[in-house]
Write an enzyme that holds these catalytic residues in place. Structure first.
Site, PDB file in Angstrom:
ATOM      1  N   SER A   1     -16.965 -24.719  18.096  1.00 54.85           N
ATOM      2  CA  SER A   1     -18.509 -24.339  19.134  1.00 54.85           C
ATOM      3  C   SER A   1     -19.310 -25.451  19.233  1.00 54.85           C
ATOM      4  CB  SER A   1     -19.095 -22.978  18.903  1.00 54.85           C
ATOM      5  OG  SER A   1     -19.100 -22.758  17.647  1.00 54.85           O
TER       6      SER A   1
ATOM      7  N   ASP B   1     -29.871 -18.125  15.289  1.00 54.98           N
ATOM      8  CA  ASP B   1     -28.889 -19.032  15.022  1.00 54.98           C
ATOM      9  C   ASP B   1     -29.311 -20.390  14.965  1.00 54.98           C
ATOM     10  OD1 ASP B   1     -26.613 -20.761  15.453  1.00 54.98           O
ATOM     11  OD2 ASP B   1     -25.891 -19.598  17.164  1.00 54.98           O
TER      12      ASP B   1
ATOM     13  N   HIS C   1     -25.911 -23.469  15.971  1.00 52.32           N
ATOM     14  CA  HIS C   1     -25.622 -24.046  17.194  1.00 52.32           C
ATOM     15  C   HIS C   1     -27.143 -24.619  17.862  1.00 52.32           C
ATOM     16  CE1 HIS C   1     -22.502 -21.153  16.704  1.00 52.32           C
ATOM     17  NE2 HIS C   1     -21.936 -22.216  17.498  1.00 52.32           N
TER      18      HIS C   1
END
Ligand SMILES: *[C@@H]1O[C@H](CO)[C@@H](O)[C@H](O)[C@H]1NC(C)=O
Ligand SMILES: *[C@@H]1O[C@H](CO)[C@@H](O)[C@H](O)[C@H]1NC(C)=O
Ligand SMILES: *[C@@H]1O[C@H](CO)[C@@H](O)[C@H](O)[C@H]1NC(C)=O
Ligand SMILES: *[C@@H]1O[C@H](CO)[C@@H](O)[C@H](O)[C@H]1NC(C)=O
Ligand SMILES: *[C@@H]1O[C@H](CO)[C@@H](O)[C@H](O)[C@H]1NC(C)=O
Ligand SMILES: *[C@@H]1O[C@H](CO)[C@@H](O)[C@H](O)[C@H]1NC(C)=O
Length: 415
Positions: free
Chosen positions: A141, A382, A385
Site C-alpha cells: 500500500s 495510522d 501511510h
C-alpha cells in the site's frame, strides 16, 4: 549518519497487532473501490518536443549530487505540486484534508538536496519519456500511494488527449492514450509469492512467504520498460516469519532479515535473467519510515505521530521503524547484481516527516474512521501511510530526476 541501529526488542514491537490490519486496506480497495474513468477532450494544446527534449544539465543532476542528502524547506509558493481536490485518482485512504485533517502545512515542504536543486517536475517530459512504454510500481500500500502520487502529478497535464484508469487485479492501470503510456500499480507485498497476494484468499496474521518463488508475479513484469520495486512493512510484523524455501510442505520460521535477503536473491536472479539493461530500467525503493512512538523524537512523551505539524529538524534523525539490517541486505544484493538497479534511498529524507502521515484522517477496512475512533489517535492513528499531496510526491520528483538521467542518452542518440 551515526544513528544507532534499533535493538531487537524494538524491532519486535515495530508493528503492534492492532496496526497489522492497516496494511490490508489496499487489497480490499482493488476490488471495492469504484473505478474512475475520466475521458476528456479539449483543444489540442500539446507542446511538441524536439529530439533533445531532456536538458543535459537536468539529466546530470543525479550523477553529480547525492539527491537523498538535504533538508526540507518551507515553500508554500510551489508546493503542493497538485491539489488534493483536483486529482480524481486519489483514494480515500490518503485524502487527509477531505477526511478532516485541520492543518495543511504538511503539503508545503520542498526537498532541497544540499549540493543541488532537483529538476523541476515536468509532466509532459515524463510522458514523452514514457511514450509507447509501461512503467510499473510493484509493492504494497505504500507503493500504491507512490503510484497515486505519480498519476496525480501527471494527470492534469494530459489535455487534448485521453486518460483512463482501469483494473486488472492485482493491477491498477493508468493509461495516457495520446502517449500510449501506461503507469501500473502491481499489488505484491513481499515481491516473491506469499499467501497475501490475493484479495479474497488472504490472511493478515498468518503470513506465509515462498522465498524461492516469484514466477506467478514476474511473468507480468516481463518486458516492462521501467520497473520500480518496494517491499518492507509486511515483513516487519514479528522478528521471525513463516516461510518455505523449497517444498511447499516444509514451512519453518525464518529470521526476517535472512528471509528478506533470500527473497531478494530470488528476485535478483529473475531480474538478471529477464531484464535487458539496454532498454529496461529497474529501481528499488528503500523502506518508508514509520512514526509510531513520539518519544523517539520528543523524549518524555508517550504518543504517536498524531497532531504533528512540522518535520523533525536537524541533520539526521533515525527512528526504530527503519531496519538498518534490512537496508543493508538490500544494498548487498543490489551491489552483487550483474544489472544496475538504482537504490532509491528515501528512508532518511522521509524520517524527518513525522508530520506527513494520515493518522486518524484515513480509512480502515474501506471505511473512514468514526468520530469515536478519530478521538482515539493512540489506537487508531495510522503513522505508516502518508497523506497526499505529501511525502511520496518527493519520492517521485527524485525518481523523475533519475529517469531524466537514464533516458537522456537513449533519446539523444536514437531520436
Ligand atoms: C505562505 O506562508 C507565508 C508565511 O507563513 C504566509 O504569510 C502566506 O500567507 C502563505 N501563503 C499562502 C498562499 O498560503
Ligand atoms: C537475524 O539474523 C541477523 C544476521 O543475519 C542477526 O543480526 C539478527 O540479530 C537476527 N535477528 C533475530 C531476530 O534473530
Ligand atoms: C508459524 O506457523 C505456526 C503454525 O501455524 C504458528 O504456530 C506460528 O505462530 C507461526 N509463526 C509466526 C511468526 O507467525
Ligand atoms: C492535539 O492538539 C490539540 C490542539 O492543539 C490538543 O487539544 C489535543 O490535546 C492534542 N492531542 C493529542 C493526543 O496530543
Ligand atoms: C542510504 O541512506 C542512509 C542515510 O542517509 C545511509 O546511511 C546509507 O548508507 C544509504 N544506503 C545506501 C545503500 O546508499
Ligand atoms: C552500472 O552503472 C555504472 C555507473 O553508471 C557503470 O559504470 C557500469 O558500467 C554499469 N554496469 C553495468 C553492468 O551496466
Amino acid at each position: 549518519m551515526g544513528s544507532p541501529s534499533p535493538s531487537r526488542s524494538q524491532v519486535l514491537s515495530l508493528f503492534p497487532f492492532a496496526l497489522a490490519s492497516i496494511l490490508t486496506i489496499g487489497i480490499v480497495k482493488l476490488y471495492l473501490e469504484n473505478s474512475h474513468s475520466v475521458r476528456i477532450r479539449l483543444h489540442p494544446a500539446r507542446r511538441s518536443y524536439p529530439a533533445g527534449f531532456i536538458s543535459p544539465s537536468e539529466a546530470s543532476v543525479v550523477s553529480q549530487c547525492n539527491v537523498f542528502d538535504g533538508r526540507w524547506v518551507f515553500d508554500n509558493a510551489t508546493r503542493p505540486l497538485y491539489r488534493e481536490q483536483s486529482c480524481p485518482y486519489l483514494t480515500k485512504q490518503v485524502t487527509c484534508r477531505k477526511n478532516g485533517r485541520p492543518d495543511s502545512l504538511y503539503q508545503n515542504w520542498r526537498w532541497k538536496p544540499n549540493d543541488c536543486e532537483l529538476p523541476k517536475f515536468d509532466a509532459i517530459t515524463l510522458l514523452e519519456i514514457l511514450r509507447d512504454k509501461t512503467m510499473m510500481l510493484i509493492g504494497d500500500s505504500i507503493q500504491r500511494t507512490q503510484w497515486e502520487s505519480l498519476v496525480c502529478l501527471i494527470q492534469s497535464s494530459i489535455i487534448g488527449g485521453r486518460k483512463s484508469l482501469y483494473r486488472d487485479p492485482p493491477m491498477k492501470i493508468f493509461y495516457a492514450e495520446e502517449f500510449n503510456a501506461k503507469i501500473v500499480f502491481y499489488w505484491n507485498p513481499f515481491i516473491v509469492e506469499s499467501n497475501s497476494d490475493h484479495a479474497l484468499k488472504h490472511t493478515v496474521y498468518k503470513r506465509l512467504v515462498n522465498l524461492d518463488s516469484v514466477e506467478k508475479h514476474s511473468k507480468h513484469w516481463k518486458g516492462v520498460d521501467v520497473l520500480v520495486f518496494e517491499s518492507y512493512v509486511w515483513w516487519m510484523y514479528k522478528p521471525v516469519i513463516n516461510a518455505t524455501n523449497g517444498p511447499s510442505h516444509q514451512i519453518q520460521e525464518y529470521n526476517v532479515t535472512n528471509a528478506y535477503r533470500m527473497a531478494m536473491k530470488t528476485w535478483a536472479n529473475w531480474i538478471e535473467s529477464n531484464v535487458d539493461p539496454r532498454t529496461q530500467r529497474v529501481f528499488f525503493m528503500s523502506p518508508s519510515p514509520t512514526h509510531l512512538w513520539s518519544w523517539e523524537w520528543r523524549p518524555g512523551s508517550d504518543e504517536n505521530c498524531f497532531n504533528e505539524t512540522h518535520p523533525i529538524e536537524g541533520r539526521s534523525y533515525w527512528g526504530t521503524g527503519s531496519s538498518i539490517e534490512i537496508m543493508g541486505a538490500v544494498a548487498d544484493v543490489l551491489r552483487e547484481m550483474k544489472i544496475n538497479v538504482t537504490y532509491m534511498n528515501i528512508t532518511q529524507l522521509s524520517e524527518f516527516r513525522k508530520d506527513g502521515h494520515t493518522t486518524v484522517y484515513t480509512e480502515r477496512r474501506g471505511k473512514l474512521l468514526t468520530k469515536e475512533q478519530k478521538a482515539d489517535p493512540k489506537n487508531y492513528g495510522d503513522c505508516i501511510h502518508w497523506c497526499l499531496p505529501g511525502v511520496p510526491d518527493t519520492w517521485n520528483e527524485i525518481l523523475y530526476a533519475y529517469l531524466l538521467h537514464e533516458f537522456y542518452h537513449l533519446f539523444n542518440t536514437t531520436r
